[in-house]
Design a protein around this motif. Sequence first.
Motif, mmCIF file in Angstrom:
data_model
loop_
_atom_site.group_PDB
_atom_site.id
_atom_site.type_symbol
_atom_site.label_atom_id
_atom_site.label_comp_id
_atom_site.label_asym_id
_atom_site.label_seq_id
_atom_site.Cartn_x
_atom_site.Cartn_y
_atom_site.Cartn_z
ATOM 1 N N THR A 147 -68.943 6.268 63.368
ATOM 2 C CA THR A 147 -68.405 5.531 64.517
ATOM 3 C C THR A 147 -69.576 4.979 65.315
ATOM 4 N N ALA A 149 -70.913 2.879 68.661
ATOM 5 C CA ALA A 149 -70.582 2.441 70.025
ATOM 6 C C ALA A 149 -71.401 1.204 70.367
ATOM 7 N N GLU A 170 -66.569 2.355 61.900
ATOM 8 C CA GLU A 170 -65.673 1.963 62.995
ATOM 9 C C GLU A 170 -66.502 1.532 64.201
ATOM 10 N N LYS A 172 -66.619 0.909 68.316
ATOM 11 C CA LYS A 172 -65.963 1.177 69.604
ATOM 12 C C LYS A 172 -66.667 0.376 70.688
ATOM 13 N N GLN A 173 -65.898 -0.358 71.493
ATOM 14 C CA GLN A 173 -66.483 -1.235 72.521
ATOM 15 C C GLN A 173 -66.504 -0.560 73.891
ATOM 16 N N GLU A 183 -71.133 8.106 75.300
ATOM 17 C CA GLU A 183 -70.289 8.334 74.133
ATOM 18 C C GLU A 183 -71.064 8.997 73.002
ATOM 19 N N ASN A 188 -68.996 11.716 70.746
ATOM 20 C CA ASN A 188 -67.746 11.007 70.430
ATOM 21 C C ASN A 188 -67.966 9.791 69.545
ATOM 22 N N ALA A 189 -69.219 9.339 69.476
ATOM 23 C CA ALA A 189 -69.594 8.295 68.511
ATOM 24 C C ALA A 189 -70.913 8.758 67.903
#
Length: 261
Positions: A147, A149, A170, A172-173, A183, A188-189
């Motif tokens: 992931t 960020a 993936e 994430k913005q 993050e 989390n990322a």
Amino acid sequence: MKKLHLVALFTLMALLLAACGTDDESNGSGEGEEEEGTTLYKVGIDTTYPPFEYEEDGEYVGIDIDVISAIADNQGFEIEFSAMDFSGIIPSLQAGQLDIAMGGMSITDERKETVDFSDPYFDSGLTLVVNEDNSSITTMEDLAGKTVAVKNGTTGALHAEEHAEEIGYEVKQFNDSPAMFQEVANGNADVLMEDYPVIAYAIAQNDLGLQIVGDRLNGDQYGIAVLKGENSDLLEQINAGLAELKDSGEYDEIMSKYLAE
Ligand code: GLN
């Protein structure tokens, strides 16, 4: 008689209001605003971006703030700052709410379709950043299944999106850099993409729990933007001011003020 006075008063008020209205509309029209003989330009900035733009004791400070202020002094115009999310800066310029856009803004071909850039004033470049406990990511290929960020509207976001499908991760913005840093620090990322001088400065200032890994992903340069095709006089002034700052040594003084080793 009394009635006549009232009518006159209302007419006067209506005229005054109308005058205010047109004045408002002319704000940020790309021409600047005349104020006591000097022109006032609105400058859009991203104050989540030290050492380029940030707030300290209620004041805007940083490399970009000092550079554009010195150019304004040198060229004899006034500036007023307007802080916003980075992703809002170019749209606000297009909407006529700003005359000048700064924000550690990378000169890109895509942006050149809507803005004109000054000569470059800073060499930057994107880098990967991971949690300091992470030793499994150093290249873009290592992002498979991870992931990532990124900050909305940035070259980091663009770079991440361009390779997402091919490498398989993936995206994430986030709206600002601190939220994106958090993050990855929180786990989390897995990784973020940020401009090297910005993340290096942030890590040197605070214990973020993050580390820079791998080689720089590109060699972006920062420029000062004005609305495309509308503001060539202002752009000439910006370039002339920038050249003078470089010649006089003021540019180097600004850099060493914020980037002292
Ligand atoms: N240099 C990057 C860009 O232009 C990021 C700028 C920023 O986050 N303020 O997109």
